[in-house]
Design a protein around this motif. Structure first.
Motif, PDB file in Angstrom:
ATOM      1  N   GLY A 135      45.610  17.986 -23.266  1.00  0.00           N
ATOM      2  CA  GLY A 135      45.467  16.614 -22.798  1.00  0.00           C
ATOM      3  C   GLY A 135      45.167  15.591 -23.847  1.00  0.00           C
ATOM      4  O   GLY A 135      45.008  14.413 -23.534  1.00  0.00           O
ATOM      5  N   GLY A 136      45.050  15.986 -25.125  1.00  0.00           N
ATOM      6  CA  GLY A 136      44.760  15.003 -26.156  1.00  0.00           C
ATOM      7  C   GLY A 136      45.939  14.110 -26.456  1.00  0.00           C
ATOM      8  O   GLY A 136      47.000  14.214 -25.819  1.00  0.00           O
ATOM      9  N   SER A 137      45.775  13.251 -27.423  1.00  0.00           N
ATOM     10  CA  SER A 137      46.857  12.322 -27.770  1.00  0.00           C
ATOM     11  C   SER A 137      48.111  13.065 -28.202  1.00  0.00           C
ATOM     12  O   SER A 137      49.224  12.552 -28.057  1.00  0.00           O
ATOM     13  N   ILE A 138      47.929  14.279 -28.727  1.00  0.00           N
ATOM     14  CA  ILE A 138      49.078  15.125 -29.037  1.00  0.00           C
ATOM     15  C   ILE A 138      49.069  16.366 -28.163  1.00  0.00           C
ATOM     16  O   ILE A 138      50.118  16.822 -27.703  1.00  0.00           O
ATOM     17  N   GLY A 139      47.913  16.906 -27.882  1.00  0.00           N
ATOM     18  CA  GLY A 139      47.808  18.112 -27.050  1.00  0.00           C
ATOM     19  C   GLY A 139      46.425  18.699 -27.171  1.00  0.00           C
ATOM     20  O   GLY A 139      45.420  18.055 -26.860  1.00  0.00           O
ATOM     21  N   THR A 140      46.329  19.927 -27.673  1.00  0.00           N
ATOM     22  CA  THR A 140      45.044  20.586 -27.880  1.00  0.00           C
ATOM     23  C   THR A 140      44.374  20.019 -29.131  1.00  0.00           C
ATOM     24  O   THR A 140      45.002  19.303 -29.920  1.00  0.00           O
ATOM     25  N   PRO A 141      43.099  20.350 -29.361  1.00  0.00           N
ATOM     26  CA  PRO A 141      42.487  19.929 -30.626  1.00  0.00           C
ATOM     27  C   PRO A 141      43.281  20.382 -31.848  1.00  0.00           C
ATOM     28  O   PRO A 141      43.399  19.628 -32.825  1.00  0.00           O
ATOM     29  N   LEU A 142      43.851  21.588 -31.807  1.00  0.00           N
ATOM     30  CA  LEU A 142      44.651  22.049 -32.944  1.00  0.00           C
ATOM     31  C   LEU A 142      45.920  21.220 -33.085  1.00  0.00           C
ATOM     32  O   LEU A 142      46.326  20.879 -34.204  1.00  0.00           O
ATOM     33  N   ASP A 143      46.561  20.873 -31.973  1.00  0.00           N
ATOM     34  CA  ASP A 143      47.722  19.978 -32.031  1.00  0.00           C
ATOM     35  C   ASP A 143      47.338  18.659 -32.694  1.00  0.00           C
ATOM     36  O   ASP A 143      48.058  18.143 -33.555  1.00  0.00           O
ATOM     37  N   ASN A 144      46.206  18.092 -32.274  1.00  0.00           N
ATOM     38  CA  ASN A 144      45.748  16.823 -32.851  1.00  0.00           C
ATOM     39  C   ASN A 144      45.482  16.960 -34.349  1.00  0.00           C
ATOM     40  O   ASN A 144      45.895  16.115 -35.150  1.00  0.00           O
ATOM     41  N   ALA A 145      44.764  18.019 -34.713  1.00  0.00           N
ATOM     42  CA  ALA A 145      44.384  18.188 -36.114  1.00  0.00           C
ATOM     43  C   ALA A 145      45.609  18.296 -37.011  1.00  0.00           C
ATOM     44  O   ALA A 145      45.702  17.633 -38.051  1.00  0.00           O
ATOM     45  N   ILE A 146      46.565  19.111 -36.623  1.00  0.00           N
ATOM     46  CA  ILE A 146      47.772  19.276 -37.437  1.00  0.00           C
ATOM     47  C   ILE A 146      48.606  18.003 -37.406  1.00  0.00           C
ATOM     48  O   ILE A 146      49.088  17.539 -38.447  1.00  0.00           O
ATOM     49  N   GLY A 147      48.790  17.439 -36.229  1.00  0.00           N
ATOM     50  CA  GLY A 147      49.635  16.261 -36.103  1.00  0.00           C
ATOM     51  C   GLY A 147      49.154  15.091 -36.925  1.00  0.00           C
ATOM     52  O   GLY A 147      49.961  14.317 -37.456  1.00  0.00           O
ATOM     53  N   TYR A 148      47.829  14.957 -37.085  1.00  0.00           N
ATOM     54  CA  TYR A 148      47.264  13.846 -37.847  1.00  0.00           C
ATOM     55  C   TYR A 148      46.890  14.247 -39.274  1.00  0.00           C
ATOM     56  O   TYR A 148      46.233  13.483 -39.984  1.00  0.00           O
ATOM     57  N   GLY A 149      47.308  15.433 -39.705  1.00  0.00           N
ATOM     58  CA  GLY A 149      47.029  15.851 -41.072  1.00  0.00           C
ATOM     59  C   GLY A 149      45.563  16.069 -41.351  1.00  0.00           C
ATOM     60  O   GLY A 149      45.072  15.749 -42.435  1.00  0.00           O
ATOM     61  N   CYS A 150      44.857  16.655 -40.393  1.00  0.00           N
ATOM     62  CA  CYS A 150      43.415  16.901 -40.526  1.00  0.00           C
ATOM     63  C   CYS A 150      43.202  18.393 -40.795  1.00  0.00           C
ATOM     64  O   CYS A 150      42.867  19.168 -39.896  1.00  0.00           O
ATOM     65  N   TRP A 151      43.394  18.785 -42.048  1.00  0.00           N
ATOM     66  CA  TRP A 151      43.530  20.202 -42.381  1.00  0.00           C
ATOM     67  C   TRP A 151      42.220  20.958 -42.351  1.00  0.00           C
ATOM     68  O   TRP A 151      42.217  22.177 -42.077  1.00  0.00           O
ATOM     69  N   HIS A 152      41.102  20.312 -42.626  1.00  0.00           N
ATOM     70  CA  HIS A 152      39.831  21.025 -42.594  1.00  0.00           C
ATOM     71  C   HIS A 152      39.497  21.482 -41.174  1.00  0.00           C
ATOM     72  O   HIS A 152      39.127  22.639 -40.950  1.00  0.00           O
ATOM     73  N   VAL A 153      39.652  20.588 -40.207  1.00  0.00           N
ATOM     74  CA  VAL A 153      39.388  20.973 -38.818  1.00  0.00           C
ATOM     75  C   VAL A 153      40.470  21.921 -38.310  1.00  0.00           C
ATOM     76  O   VAL A 153      40.183  22.862 -37.568  1.00  0.00           O
ATOM     77  N   ALA A 154      41.711  21.702 -38.720  1.00  0.00           N
ATOM     78  CA  ALA A 154      42.785  22.595 -38.278  1.00  0.00           C
ATOM     79  C   ALA A 154      42.501  24.037 -38.697  1.00  0.00           C
ATOM     80  O   ALA A 154      42.627  24.976 -37.889  1.00  0.00           O
ATOM     81  N   ARG A 155      42.091  24.223 -39.936  1.00  0.00           N
ATOM     82  CA  ARG A 155      41.801  25.581 -40.412  1.00  0.00           C
ATOM     83  C   ARG A 155      40.558  26.147 -39.728  1.00  0.00           C
ATOM     84  O   ARG A 155      40.505  27.336 -39.407  1.00  0.00           O
TER      85      ARG A 155
END
Length: 263
Positions: A135-155
């Motif tokens: 339900g996020g702006s892109i999808g899951t928190p992982l979708d958001n993190a990757i989509g916005y180039g947030c690599w520390h949280v993505a990993r």
């Protein structure tokens, strides 16, 4: 730690709601934003229900609300003592899985994932935040993190067990074994999925993943529908979210780059 929020996919509403310009809501939000831990402790000791209050009516959250944990993770993030504020709120009973309501409900972890505030994300996850809430702006928190180039949280999310179940997830994170598994899955990825994964491998600076996807038939010139006119090379050259925020902050402090002095 087990979480107490609603089942996955269902929106949730705080039990206590206040207008965002209510004096208590203002004092609470300012205490979180400015890291005023003594004030925050005092507010929570007097009214523990404030830990999960929904603050309604703020511009940018139309039709929804912010909880204090959302305030701690709001854009651009990195507020003073935000991890400590989040920990205090969780200790007082804040639910990390309350979303922001409205047409695009997001949890605090969605917001931390969208600004790469990994320190706060760790506190939220340790406090029971779900890793795969949609339900996020892109999808899951992982979708958001990757989509916005947030690599520390993505990993972090991947390390803590968030499902890396899409080709573009594995490509962006450089998870080569997982990438190979997904490429060899029973249902072969489509050309569009391969192109998308290649694009995000470039976004994530993952040369080996990009090479494997090119060998698998990726079109290096393809641009996903949601990406405007930004090419894979543009994404490889762009700074990630954290570096962009740091550069913005440095300019605000009066710092300049060598390129700024040239003609």
């Amino acid at each position: 730690m087990a979480s107490s929020g609603p089942p996955r996919g269902e929106s949730s509403k705080p039990a206590l709601m206040l207008p965002h310009d209510d004096p208590v809501a203002i004092e609470l939000a300012l205490a979180v934003h400015f890291g005023q831990l003594d004030i925050l402790k005092s507010l929570l000791s007097e009214r523990r229900e404030l830990a999960s209050v929904g603050m309604v009516g703020r511009k940018g959250v139309e039709g929804g609300w912010r909880t204090p944990l959302h305030v701690a993770t709001d854009w651009p993030g990195y507020f003073p003592s935000a991890p400590e504020s989040a920990a205090l709120l969780l200790e007082a009973g804040a639910d990390p899985n309350l979303d922001s309501g409205g047409s695009r409900p997001e949890t605090p972890l969605h917001w931390a994932a969208s600004n790469d505030d990994v320190d706060v994300a760790v506190v939220l996850i340790d406090g029971g935040a779900r890793l795969d809430t949609p339900g996020g702006s892109i999808g899951t928190p992982l979708d958001n993190a990757i989509g916005y180039g947030c690599w520390h949280v993505a990993r972090l999310l991947a390390e803590r067990g968030a499902p890396v179940d899409r080709l573009w997830h594995a490509a962006a994170l450089g998870m080569l074994s997982r990438l190979d598994e997904l490429l060899a899955a029973g249902t072969a990825p489509t050309q569009s999925e391969i192109n998308q994964a290649f694009y995000h491998a470039c976004q994530g600076g993952q040369l080996r993943a990009a090479q494997r996807l090119l060998a698998a038939g990726a079109d290096a010139t393809a641009i996903p529908d949601y990406a405007g006119d930004a090419t894979a090379l543009d994404m490889a050259l762009n700074p990630d979210t954290r570096r962009e925020q740091l550069a913005t902050w440095l300019r605000e402090q009066g710092a300049t780059a060598s390129a700024d002095d040239g003609g």
